[in-house]
Design an enzyme around this catalytic site. Structure first.
Site, PDB file in Angstrom:
ATOM      1  CG  HIS A 164      20.387   3.943   7.724  1.00  0.00           C
ATOM      2  ND1 HIS A 164      20.903   3.087   8.562  1.00  0.00           N
ATOM      3  CD2 HIS A 164      21.552   4.672   7.053  1.00  0.00           C
ATOM      4  CE1 HIS A 164      22.131   3.178   8.715  1.00  0.00           C
ATOM      5  NE2 HIS A 164      22.614   4.240   7.775  1.00  0.00           N
ATOM      6  CG  ASP A 372      11.094   0.663  10.919  1.00  0.00           C
ATOM      7  OD1 ASP A 372      11.911   1.214  10.731  1.00  0.00           O
ATOM      8  OD2 ASP A 372      10.755   0.303  12.203  1.00  0.00           O
TER       9      ASP A 372
HETATM   10  C1  GDG Z   1      16.380   3.989  11.169  1.00  0.00           C
HETATM   11  C2  GDG Z   1      15.466   3.199  10.424  1.00  0.00           C
HETATM   12  C3  GDG Z   1      16.529   1.129  10.533  1.00  0.00           C
HETATM   13  C4  GDG Z   1      15.114   3.404  21.118  1.00  0.00           C
HETATM   14  N1  GDG Z   1      14.672   3.783  22.357  1.00  0.00           N
HETATM   15  C5  GDG Z   1      15.665   3.984  23.241  1.00  0.00           C
HETATM   16  C6  GDG Z   1      16.615   3.398  22.426  1.00  0.00           C
HETATM   17  N2  GDG Z   1      16.417   2.874  21.241  1.00  0.00           N
HETATM   18  C7  GDG Z   1      17.115   2.418  20.267  1.00  0.00           C
HETATM   19  C8  GDG Z   1      16.802   1.018  19.843  1.00  0.00           C
HETATM   20  C9  GDG Z   1      17.452   1.028  18.683  1.00  0.00           C
HETATM   21  C10 GDG Z   1      17.413   2.333  17.893  1.00  0.00           C
HETATM   22  O1  GDG Z   1      17.222   3.103  18.932  1.00  0.00           O
HETATM   23  C11 GDG Z   1      16.185   2.403  16.876  1.00  0.00           C
HETATM   24  O2  GDG Z   1      16.512   1.655  15.674  1.00  0.00           O
HETATM   25  P1  GDG Z   1      15.359   1.210  14.822  1.00  0.00           P
HETATM   26  O3  GDG Z   1      16.110   0.506  13.790  1.00  0.00           O
HETATM   27  O4  GDG Z   1      14.175   0.504  15.518  1.00  0.00           O
HETATM   28  O5  GDG Z   1      14.638   2.552  14.241  1.00  0.00           O
HETATM   29  P2  GDG Z   1      15.237   4.011  13.628  1.00  0.00           P
HETATM   30  O6  GDG Z   1      15.734   4.942  14.812  1.00  0.00           O
HETATM   31  O7  GDG Z   1      13.840   4.432  12.785  1.00  0.00           O
HETATM   32  O8  GDG Z   1      16.415   3.857  12.657  1.00  0.00           O
HETATM   33  C12 GDG Z   1      15.281   1.898  10.737  1.00  0.00           C
HETATM   34  C13 GDG Z   1      17.733   1.937  11.392  1.00  0.00           C
HETATM   35  O9  GDG Z   1      17.674   3.244  10.834  1.00  0.00           O
HETATM   36  C14 GDG Z   1      19.198   1.376  10.947  1.00  0.00           C
HETATM   37  O10 GDG Z   1      19.476   1.495   9.622  1.00  0.00           O
HETATM   38  O11 GDG Z   1      16.686  -0.194  10.980  1.00  0.00           O
HETATM   39  O12 GDG Z   1      14.260   1.189   9.997  1.00  0.00           O
HETATM   40  O13 GDG Z   1      14.211   3.911  10.608  1.00  0.00           O
HETATM   41  O14 GDG Z   1      18.805   0.379  18.772  1.00  0.00           O
HETATM   42  O15 GDG Z   1      17.177  -0.032  20.947  1.00  0.00           O
HETATM   43  N3  GDG Z   1      18.063   2.952  22.943  1.00  0.00           N
HETATM   44  C15 GDG Z   1      18.024   3.550  24.291  1.00  0.00           C
HETATM   45  N4  GDG Z   1      17.171   4.207  24.913  1.00  0.00           N
HETATM   46  C16 GDG Z   1      15.903   4.386  24.525  1.00  0.00           C
HETATM   47  O16 GDG Z   1      14.971   4.739  25.095  1.00  0.00           O
HETATM   48  N5  GDG Z   1      19.393   3.487  24.868  1.00  0.00           N
END
Ligand code: GDG
Length: 471
Positions: A164, A372
């Site tokens: 990921h 990322d």
């Molecule tokens: C890893 C990789 C890759 C965030 N704050 C809140 C909240 N979130 C949710 C977001 C989004 C998720 O969490 C974060 O996803 P990301 O993709 O931005 O980042 P990582 O957590 O680092 O994920 C990344 C991912 O895996 C998938 O393969 O894209 O590059 O690092 O959905 O909306 N959700 C809620 N409250 C919050 O305060 N409910």
């Protein structure tokens, strides 16, 4: 144990293995992996195995639950294993290393040993639950050696792996004392999936140049006596579901939006797990630069940053939290007025429904990671927009999502002036141009949504003959 076996709707039974099992009873997940996978697994059915999130001196037997079509199996970890495997090797070695942050890597032999120990334990625990024609899908950097451990115990099923997070260039990876072992473990999978072509390119270069892998006619790779495939499978979101949540604006968000409309005030939004890879300090600085260079927009714009804490036991995460509190305080101290707070910084977890509504009520999505794997927030922001009056996405060139989202305003997250200028441009952008960009972006993320991601990875894995896979 239960007699429930995890019903698959089509094809062989899917066994998903990840560090944490997501709580499938919850409708909202935080963290990219849980968000990306939970819906897909609930729909297809199968088995999901991972750590329960509990730390116990005596972890005992695995816990088996039935949730809809999914058999969920979870184990507790010993506190010392959690410290060495999760806090240590996964998040103080692999996470910084794979995000190009050699300065933050804290390699220690006991971390490496703990990582191996937990992967062995995972393999031993799941083995009795496996059926001969299952396909096994292992997720992320916590479990790189799992296939090797399963193979050692006689497992011959097809095993795929999806990373990921980014895969670093070979020279950077070579800074890890055990890099050849680590990549050698990846070679034990039948299919290795990356988020982007860039990550895939880095992996293939390492495999060929540092591990002497040979490329077969069908573009498969061969190294250390194993033949395997590698591909780019960019992860997506459930676009329609997210858009639907966003259009059901919560009352609170609607009132706040109305208030801003009356004041002629626009909102820039950032949402991230609090992590040094997300570029938050430079993002705050860029917003400060925007205010410094454009006094005419004072009181006309706010930055809403939501950043729930994560991995607080790792020192670098505690450091970034402190740095951000200082930065938001000093920017607000410099520019705020009695009726305007430029940065609203929320350190709590916000429910997913409210997040979706907040994205829709914002005019700019500000997504500026230094590195990322993908970044689902960029896709969520686009999914949430109203085509009649869409917001503008300002996106880091170093997010995996930038490969697919060229119609965003692409910025260099290390260049404060570039980010400030693009924020200004986004705030001024005419409706026609916003709609043109939104149309292109939504079409792309809809095509490459969560279902397409799951389908393409699994059909590539299922397409491998069992005899190939077990060779
Ligand atoms: C890893 C990789 C890759 C965030 N704050 C809140 C909240 N979130 C949710 C977001 C989004 C998720 O969490 C974060 O996803 P990301 O993709 O931005 O980042 P990582 O957590 O680092 O994920 C990344 C991912 O895996 C998938 O393969 O894209 O590059 O690092 O959905 O909306 N959700 C809620 N409250 C919050 O305060 N409910």
């Amino acid at each position: 144990m239960t007699d429930f076996e995890g019903t698959a709707t089509n094809g062989p039974r899917l066994v998903v293995i990840s560090n944490r099992v997501a709580d499938l009873r919850k409708t909202t997940q935080t963290g990219g992996l849980a968000v990306g996978l939970a819906d897909a697994v609930k729909e297809r059915g199968g088995v999901w195995f991972g750590w329960s999130g509990r730390k116990l001196k005596e972890p005992g037997q695995p816990k088996v639950d039935r949730i809809g079509k999914v058999m969920q199996i979870s184990v507790a970890l010993r506190p010392e294993d959690y410290a060495a495997y999760y806090i240590g090797y996964a998040n103080s070695v692999l996470w910084p290393l794979f995000h190009y942050r050699l300065d933050l890597v804290d390699f220690r032999q006991p971390f490496h040993d703990g990582y191996r120990r937990v992967n062995e334990k995972f393999a031993e625990t799941i083995l009795p639950f496996l059926k001969p024609d299952d396909i096994i899908w292992v997720h992320d950097y916590h479990l790189i050696p799992l296939a090797a451990e399963l193979r050692r115990r006689g497992c011959r099923q097809r095993i795929g792996f999806f990373l990921h997070i980014p895969f670093p260039p070979p020279d950077l990876l070579a800074a890890a004392p055990d890099h050849d072992w680590l990549v050698g473990c990846l070679f034990e999978y039948d299919l290795i999936g990356f988020q982007t072509e860039a990550d895939l390119g880095n992996f293939r270069r390492y495999a060929k140049e540092q591990a002497g892998a040979m490329v077969g006619k069908d573009s498969s790779l061969e190294a250390a006596g194993h033949s395997f495939r590698a591909g780019a499978f960019p992860i997506g979101i459930d676009v329609d579901h997210f858009a639907e949540m966003a259009s059901r604006a919560s009352e609170e968000v609607a009132i706040d939006e109305l208030r801003r409309k009356v004041l002629g005030r626009r909102q820039i939004i950032g949402v991230d797990r609090l992590d040094y890879s997300k570029g938050l300090p430079d993002r705050f600085k860029a917003f400060g630069r925007l205010l410094e260079q454009h006094p005419e927009i004072h009181k006309k714009v706010t930055l809403l940053q939501i950043a729930p804490s994560s991995r607080q036991e790792v020192q670098s995460y505690a450091d970034i939290k402190e740095e951000l509190a200082g930065l938001s305080g000093s920017i607000n101290g410099r520019f705020a007025d009695f009726n305007w707070t430029p940065i609203r910084y929320i350190q709590r977890n916000v429910p997913r429904e409210k997040l979706a509504a907040l994205f829709r009520a914002s005019q700019v999505g500000f997504v500026t990671p230094l590195r990322d794997g993908m970044n689902l927030v960029a896709k969520e922001f686009v999914a949430a927009q109203d085509i009649n009056d869409p917001g503008v996405l300002v996106l880091s060139q170093f997010a995996g999502a930038a490969e697919e989202m060229a119609e965003a305003l692409i910025v260099n997250p290390y260049d404060i002036d570039d980010m400030a200028e693009n924020l200004f441009r986004a705030l001024q952008m005419p409706l026609k141009e916003r709609q043109r960009r939104q149309k292109a972006l939504i079409a792309r993320i809809r095509k490459q949504d969560a279902r397409a991601w799951l389908g393409s990875f699994l059909s590539a894995l299922e397409g491998l003959r069992v005899t190939d896979a077990a060779a």
